[in-house]
Scaffold this active site. Sequence first.
Site, mmCIF file in Angstrom:
data_model
loop_
_atom_site.group_PDB
_atom_site.id
_atom_site.type_symbol
_atom_site.label_atom_id
_atom_site.label_comp_id
_atom_site.label_asym_id
_atom_site.label_seq_id
_atom_site.Cartn_x
_atom_site.Cartn_y
_atom_site.Cartn_z
ATOM 1 N N GLY A 135 0.777 -1.235 0.000
ATOM 2 C CA GLY A 135 0.000 0.000 0.000
ATOM 3 C C GLY A 135 0.803 1.276 0.000
ATOM 4 O O GLY A 135 0.255 2.353 -0.229
ATOM 5 N N GLY A 136 2.104 1.188 0.296
ATOM 6 C CA GLY A 136 2.946 2.381 0.249
ATOM 7 C C GLY A 136 2.605 3.407 1.314
ATOM 8 O O GLY A 136 1.896 3.132 2.288
ATOM 9 N N THR A 137 3.111 4.615 1.101
ATOM 10 C CA THR A 137 2.882 5.713 2.046
ATOM 11 C C THR A 137 1.394 5.998 2.206
ATOM 12 O O THR A 137 0.894 6.166 3.316
ATOM 13 C CB THR A 137 3.607 6.984 1.570
ATOM 14 N N CYS A 138 0.666 6.046 1.101
ATOM 15 C CA CYS A 138 -0.746 6.434 1.123
ATOM 16 C C CYS A 138 -1.561 5.590 2.095
ATOM 17 O O CYS A 138 -2.225 6.117 2.984
ATOM 18 C CB CYS A 138 -1.335 6.331 -0.284
ATOM 19 N N GLY A 140 7.411 5.953 -5.338
ATOM 20 C CA GLY A 140 6.786 7.015 -4.562
ATOM 21 C C GLY A 140 7.735 8.095 -4.091
ATOM 22 O O GLY A 140 8.734 8.413 -4.746
ATOM 23 N N GLY A 144 6.655 19.438 2.308
ATOM 24 C CA GLY A 144 6.560 18.749 1.032
ATOM 25 C C GLY A 144 7.251 17.399 1.031
ATOM 26 O O GLY A 144 7.750 16.922 2.058
ATOM 27 N N LEU A 153 0.087 12.987 -6.210
ATOM 28 C CA LEU A 153 -1.245 12.590 -5.772
ATOM 29 C C LEU A 153 -1.446 11.103 -6.031
ATOM 30 O O LEU A 153 -1.049 10.591 -7.079
ATOM 31 C CB LEU A 153 -2.318 13.389 -6.521
ATOM 32 N N HIS A 203 -4.173 9.411 -6.734
ATOM 33 C CA HIS A 203 -5.026 9.084 -7.874
ATOM 34 C C HIS A 203 -4.341 9.376 -9.203
ATOM 35 O O HIS A 203 -4.624 8.729 -10.205
ATOM 36 C CB HIS A 203 -6.379 9.794 -7.777
ATOM 37 N N HIS A 226 -32.841 16.668 -5.804
ATOM 38 C CA HIS A 226 -33.120 17.679 -4.779
ATOM 39 C C HIS A 226 -33.675 16.996 -3.529
ATOM 40 O O HIS A 226 -34.519 16.110 -3.632
ATOM 41 C CB HIS A 226 -34.144 18.686 -5.311
#
Length: 509
Positions: free
Chosen positions: A77-80, A184, A314, A362, A364, A487
């Site tokens: 999953g990495g950092t995210c 990443g 950053g 990002l 995505h 609505h």
Amino acid sequence: MQSWSRVYCSLVKRGHFSRISHGLQGVSVVPLRTYADQPIDADVTVIGSGPGGYVAAIKAAQLGFKTVCVEKNETLGGTCLNVGCIPSKALLNNSHFYHLAHGKDFASRGIEMSEVRLNLEKMMEQKSNAVKALTGGIAHLFKQNKVVHVNGYGKITGKNQVTATKADGSTQVIDTKNILIATGSEVTPFPGITIDEDTIVSSTGALSLKKVPEKLVVIGAGVIGVELGSVWQRLGADVTAVEFLGHVGGVGIDMEISKNFQRILQKQGFKFKLNTKVTGATKKSDGKIDVSIEAASGGKAEVITCDVLLVCIGRRPFTQNLGLEELGIELDTRGRIPVNTRFQTKIPNIYAIGDVVAGPMLAHKAEDEGIICVEGMAGGAVHIDYNCVPSVIYTHPEVAWVGKSEEQLKEEGIEYKVGKFPFAANSRAKTNADTDGMVKILGQKSTDRVLGAHILGPGAGEMVNEAALALEYGASCEDIARVCHAHPTLSEAFREANLAASFGKSINF
């Protein structure tokens, strides 16, 4: 004895012997390093299992490629998924509920509570459970799609070879037709300030504080800074963000939206020092931290004392020890890997996507690049319009945008028109008693085509996807204005803003 030496060395390399007791007379001792018995053959080897990497690996397998994904961390999953997007959203959501219950909001809705108590340990447990479920979900998807997962530090050791070094020092060689780098990014260090993830923390440490700090100073009021600052401010900390730029929200945010966003956050208790730089930080004997600041243009120095200092200036591409130098792949001035429109490096069968290449960092964006990249390997078309990649700040209210800002349109000399609609005039926002913010639409004056959408308000992160779809397919403001929206919904504000842009006037404001 020389033949025995060769046999011994061969057996050690293959991991059959770790050592021979008392040695063998006349045999020189060799360092222990074990190797897998057989290399793995693959069509595609992905290095990294973050949003870009794991999605690319699954898509490659679905396209019929024999796929391997190499990940240096124990979980996928990495950092995210592990220390970024997912745990931060859990804390943002839960801290918002606490803030509503602890303040006057619940009472104003007729919900009276005698006592509201924060159980931070339980809140962290819920966050961890969400992370565990999602990382485990990727492992399941790998099995389901027959992606081979290799746990180890991946290095490119040839244009058709990746070697993964495992925690025990053993290695696994993968012979592969294609290599996709999806490693990443990592936290950008602040010169002169050492992060210990205890009292001086990065975003990683800020997600796992053991207690709510009395005073928190955040270096940077970009996306990560305001999100994590909001979490701890809602839970009771006195939070001040020090920002070098003159606005909050980071790069790309529309300035009108940014000013309104700052005003709302300040109303919640978040403090800002803009156009200000941090010149140093010193730990005191009592454990507190003195943060030295001054005007960005230079001027009188000031010291802010805090319990925890959060560094959010950053991220930078993670490319070290990948074997790029040995292959002759040079990085650009910002440490990114240069690629062509098909995400190929200077070596055609070695690709790169996500935070290690140009563009916004990002999740995505990386996912899109991963899918498109492997489709290109299979002979498909490769196209991505970065103007249609949305950005979201998950505070409350949320901020989201896609396309051009007013400042960008002015700089590019494009004639445009503006349509706005406040959530204060939206029926669903009224019933929810959550009316801060607005929708702002930018359309091309000559064609009515949507050029940008900027949303500050409840549900902005969901609503912006309608705008992204409109931009991707070249819709006009009138096209959106003529689509019937349910609505009462918050998304009616998006329709009304497009009405204002196309016809000069909305209906309900």
